[in-house]
Design a protein around this motif. Structure first.
Motif, PDB file in Angstrom:
ATOM      1  N   VAL A   1       0.831  -1.198   0.000  1.00  0.00           N
ATOM      2  CA  VAL A   1       0.000   0.000   0.000  1.00  0.00           C
ATOM      3  C   VAL A   1       0.861   1.243   0.000  1.00  0.00           C
ATOM      4  O   VAL A   1       0.625   2.195  -0.740  1.00  0.00           O
ATOM      5  CB  VAL A   1      -0.962  -0.009   1.216  1.00  0.00           C
ATOM      6  CG1 VAL A   1      -1.628   1.342   1.402  1.00  0.00           C
ATOM      7  CG2 VAL A   1      -2.013  -1.091   1.031  1.00  0.00           C
TER       8      VAL A   1
ATOM      9  N   GLU B   1       2.267   1.700  -3.354  1.00  0.00           N
ATOM     10  CA  GLU B   1       1.245   2.118  -4.306  1.00  0.00           C
ATOM     11  C   GLU B   1       1.017   3.624  -4.205  1.00  0.00           C
ATOM     12  O   GLU B   1       0.854   4.315  -5.194  1.00  0.00           O
ATOM     13  CB  GLU B   1      -0.046   1.370  -4.013  1.00  0.00           C
ATOM     14  CG  GLU B   1      -0.899   1.154  -5.235  1.00  0.00           C
ATOM     15  CD  GLU B   1      -2.021   0.163  -4.943  1.00  0.00           C
ATOM     16  OE1 GLU B   1      -2.404  -0.507  -5.866  1.00  0.00           O
ATOM     17  OE2 GLU B   1      -2.484   0.094  -3.800  1.00  0.00           O
ATOM     18  N   LYS B   2       1.052   4.125  -2.947  1.00  0.00           N
ATOM     19  CA  LYS B   2       0.846   5.555  -2.738  1.00  0.00           C
ATOM     20  C   LYS B   2       1.966   6.369  -3.353  1.00  0.00           C
ATOM     21  O   LYS B   2       1.788   7.507  -3.741  1.00  0.00           O
ATOM     22  CB  LYS B   2       0.718   5.839  -1.238  1.00  0.00           C
ATOM     23  CG  LYS B   2      -0.673   5.546  -0.703  1.00  0.00           C
ATOM     24  CD  LYS B   2      -0.780   5.853   0.763  1.00  0.00           C
ATOM     25  CE  LYS B   2      -2.176   5.551   1.266  1.00  0.00           C
ATOM     26  NZ  LYS B   2      -2.247   5.564   2.726  1.00  0.00           N
TER      27      LYS B   2
ATOM     28  N   PHE C   1       3.399   5.725  -6.054  1.00  0.00           N
ATOM     29  CA  PHE C   1       3.344   5.674  -7.509  1.00  0.00           C
ATOM     30  C   PHE C   1       2.997   7.038  -8.098  1.00  0.00           C
ATOM     31  O   PHE C   1       2.031   7.656  -7.709  1.00  0.00           O
ATOM     32  CB  PHE C   1       2.294   4.655  -7.955  1.00  0.00           C
ATOM     33  CG  PHE C   1       2.276   4.456  -9.445  1.00  0.00           C
ATOM     34  CD1 PHE C   1       1.589   5.346 -10.246  1.00  0.00           C
ATOM     35  CD2 PHE C   1       2.961   3.418 -10.030  1.00  0.00           C
ATOM     36  CE1 PHE C   1       1.581   5.180 -11.621  1.00  0.00           C
ATOM     37  CE2 PHE C   1       2.954   3.249 -11.400  1.00  0.00           C
ATOM     38  CZ  PHE C   1       2.262   4.125 -12.186  1.00  0.00           C
ATOM     39  N   GLN C   2       3.811   7.498  -8.955  1.00  0.00           N
ATOM     40  CA  GLN C   2       3.577   8.787  -9.604  1.00  0.00           C
ATOM     41  C   GLN C   2       3.872   8.630 -11.084  1.00  0.00           C
ATOM     42  O   GLN C   2       4.831   8.005 -11.469  1.00  0.00           O
ATOM     43  CB  GLN C   2       4.532   9.846  -9.046  1.00  0.00           C
ATOM     44  CG  GLN C   2       4.253  10.267  -7.626  1.00  0.00           C
ATOM     45  CD  GLN C   2       3.251  11.394  -7.543  1.00  0.00           C
ATOM     46  OE1 GLN C   2       3.090  12.149  -8.494  1.00  0.00           O
ATOM     47  NE2 GLN C   2       2.570  11.505  -6.429  1.00  0.00           N
ATOM     48  N   SER C   3       3.036   9.229 -11.925  1.00  0.00           N
ATOM     49  CA  SER C   3       3.356   9.278 -13.343  1.00  0.00           C
ATOM     50  C   SER C   3       3.120  10.699 -13.805  1.00  0.00           C
ATOM     51  O   SER C   3       2.247  11.367 -13.284  1.00  0.00           O
ATOM     52  CB  SER C   3       2.458   8.371 -14.170  1.00  0.00           C
ATOM     53  OG  SER C   3       1.839   7.432 -13.375  1.00  0.00           O
ATOM     54  N   VAL C   4       3.890  11.144 -14.754  1.00  0.00           N
ATOM     55  CA  VAL C   4       3.689  12.476 -15.316  1.00  0.00           C
ATOM     56  C   VAL C   4       3.509  12.341 -16.813  1.00  0.00           C
ATOM     57  O   VAL C   4       4.289  11.658 -17.481  1.00  0.00           O
ATOM     58  CB  VAL C   4       4.884  13.403 -15.012  1.00  0.00           C
ATOM     59  CG1 VAL C   4       4.675  14.761 -15.660  1.00  0.00           C
ATOM     60  CG2 VAL C   4       5.067  13.565 -13.518  1.00  0.00           C
TER      61      VAL C   4
END
Lengths: 280, 166
Positions: free
Chosen positions: A25, A28-29, A31-34
């Motif tokens: 978890v 998962e938090k 996780f970043q995409s630009v």
């Protein structure tokens, strides 16, 4: 116009970890995409259009040039050039040219294996709608939009990068010609400067996909232009303010203003003209 | 014999359920949210034009993703978000992509509304940030689901300057 970049750090972390739910978890938090987006050629021409500007047929790339583009890279870039020309044609309402440019785009898109957009059924719609300005604008926007969706969904962002590069250089070429010589009070020049941000996003996108050789070559070609755009001064004396009207509509005021002097304007203009010469 | 059949039925039921869940995951991944924003997000009135920077993407619970868009001065924008998640508190923020990272709008401060409109006096780079909160007990946790961001724009209406006479 669209593109995306996944920062895969989060995915990699998730793949390596995942030993227990808590860690998963937390990862998962993280996780970043630009993703980078930039306006379409239609939006660029809608932005710069004013009542005082007239359509100039000498500025667009003649359809007869299409036979010159023999390899996939030059065909893909030329596709972007013609897409920008079609946007200029439709936004500036020179509809007699629209069908020939649409068919040229259709032919080139077949050559670079983009089949879902710019099809001949749509060409028939253009023939039926030559007097209907709004329909033609919509057709141009819809076709471009479905091409972008097709390319993204088929993991062909590199093709999109080349098309966007050709389209933006053509947009700049037409815009600088319409603007003419430098004058600080020319409203069109003020608008051209504002396109810096769109170009910045395009360039970031090219860098992301520059592991592809063709994209890398185009990014290298555009690098001097990027350096020149970076010389546009940013006046940061005013902070951004957010207001709200009685209907809940927000108003963003203040913020960074871009300013250009004659020297940088002429250098950017010359760089654009030189790139356009190479692209067509 | 009957008990054995029951066990078989239960096993088959579980297998069926697994197939459905697996199929759902595959479908969610395969569909790639094609045009999700245009089918599911709320449109503004017809004075706005569809903006090509609109986008849909797959999200999971607990995930945050951003995309950077460009806005022009002298234009109005309408942005609406839509999503397949069954929760109602998907957060979306507009952040100016400058040194200050000025937060221009945060729907968490506005009852998690799914649309916003704004006028813009100068060109700006804007980050659209979408955050789906984590839901540890959600039945569909781990299943990627679509989130769409639909953008429309138009030229800002300028009031005609008051002139006396004709």
């Amino acid at each position: 116009m669209a593109n995306g970049c996944n920062n895969t750090t989060g995915k990699q972390e998730a793949a390596q970890g995942g030993q227990n739910d808590t860690i998963a978890v937390q990862q998962e938090k993280k996780f970043q995409s630009v993703y980078y987006r930039f306006p379409t050629p239609n939006e660029v021409f809608s932005f710069i259009k004013s009542e005082k500007l007239a359509f100039d047929p000498s500025l667009i790339n003649p359809v007869s040039n299409v036979s010159k583009y023999l390899d996939s890279k030059s065909q893909t870039i030329a596709l972007g050039v013609y897409i920008a020309d079609l946007a200029y044609i439709t936004i500036f309402e020179s509809y007699n040219n629209s069908l020939a440019y649409y068919k040229t785009i259709h032919n080139l898109s077949e050559k670079v294996r983009i089949t879902s957009a710019y099809d001949l059924e749509v060409a028939k719609r253009i023939e039926r709608n030559l007097q209907n300005l709004d329909s033609l604008k919509n057709i141009s926007v819809e076709s471009y939009s479905s091409m972008v969706e097709f390319l993204i969904m088929n993991n062909r962002e590199t093709t999109l990068a080349l098309i966007a590069s050709g389209a933006y250089i053509e947009c700049f070429y037409i815009a600088f010609n319409l603007a003419g010589k430098y004058s600080p009070s020319n409203p069109l020049i003020v608008k051209i400067i504002d396109l810096k941000y769109a170009f910045d996003n395009l360039y970031s996108y090219l860098e992301i996909y520059s592991d592809n050789q063709q994209v890398k070559e185009v990014a290298q070609q555009l690098k001097p232009l990027k350096s020149l755009f970076d010389q546009i001064r940013e006046d940061k004396s005013s902070k951004t303010r957010v207001k709200q009207d009685k209907n809940g509509h927000l108003i963003f005021e203040g913020g960074t203003k871009l300013q250009i002097d004659e020297k940088v304007y002429n250098e950017i203009r010359n760089a654009v003209f030189s790139l356009r010469q190479k692209f067509i | 014999m009957l008990k054995k059949n029951n066990m078989h039925m239960k096993a088959l039921g579980k297998l069926g359920l697994l197939v459905i869940i697996f199929g759902w995951v595959v479908f969610a991944k395969a569909q790639d949210c094609y045009y999700f924003h245009e089918y599911q997000c709320k449109f503004p009135d017809n004075t706005y034009y569809l903006n090509g920077q609109s986008r849909s993407a797959l999200f999971t619970y607990g995930m945050t993703s951003q995309f950077k868009m460009v806005t022009f001065g002298g234009e109005d924008y309408h942005i609406s978000i839509c999503y397949q998640f069954k929760i109602k508190n998907v957060r979306f923020r507009l952040i100016e992509d400058n040194e200050d990272k000025t937060v221009l709008f945060d729907n968490a401060e506005n009852k998690y509304v799914t649309e916003v409109s704004f006028s813009n006096n100068v060109a700006r780079r804007i980050i659209i940030e979408i955050s789906v909160p984590d839901e540890p007990t959600a039945k569909d946790r781990g299943v990627p689901q679509c989130v769409g961001v639909l953008i429309h724009s138009r030229k800002t209406y300028q009031e005609p300057k008051n002139k006396l006479g004709f």
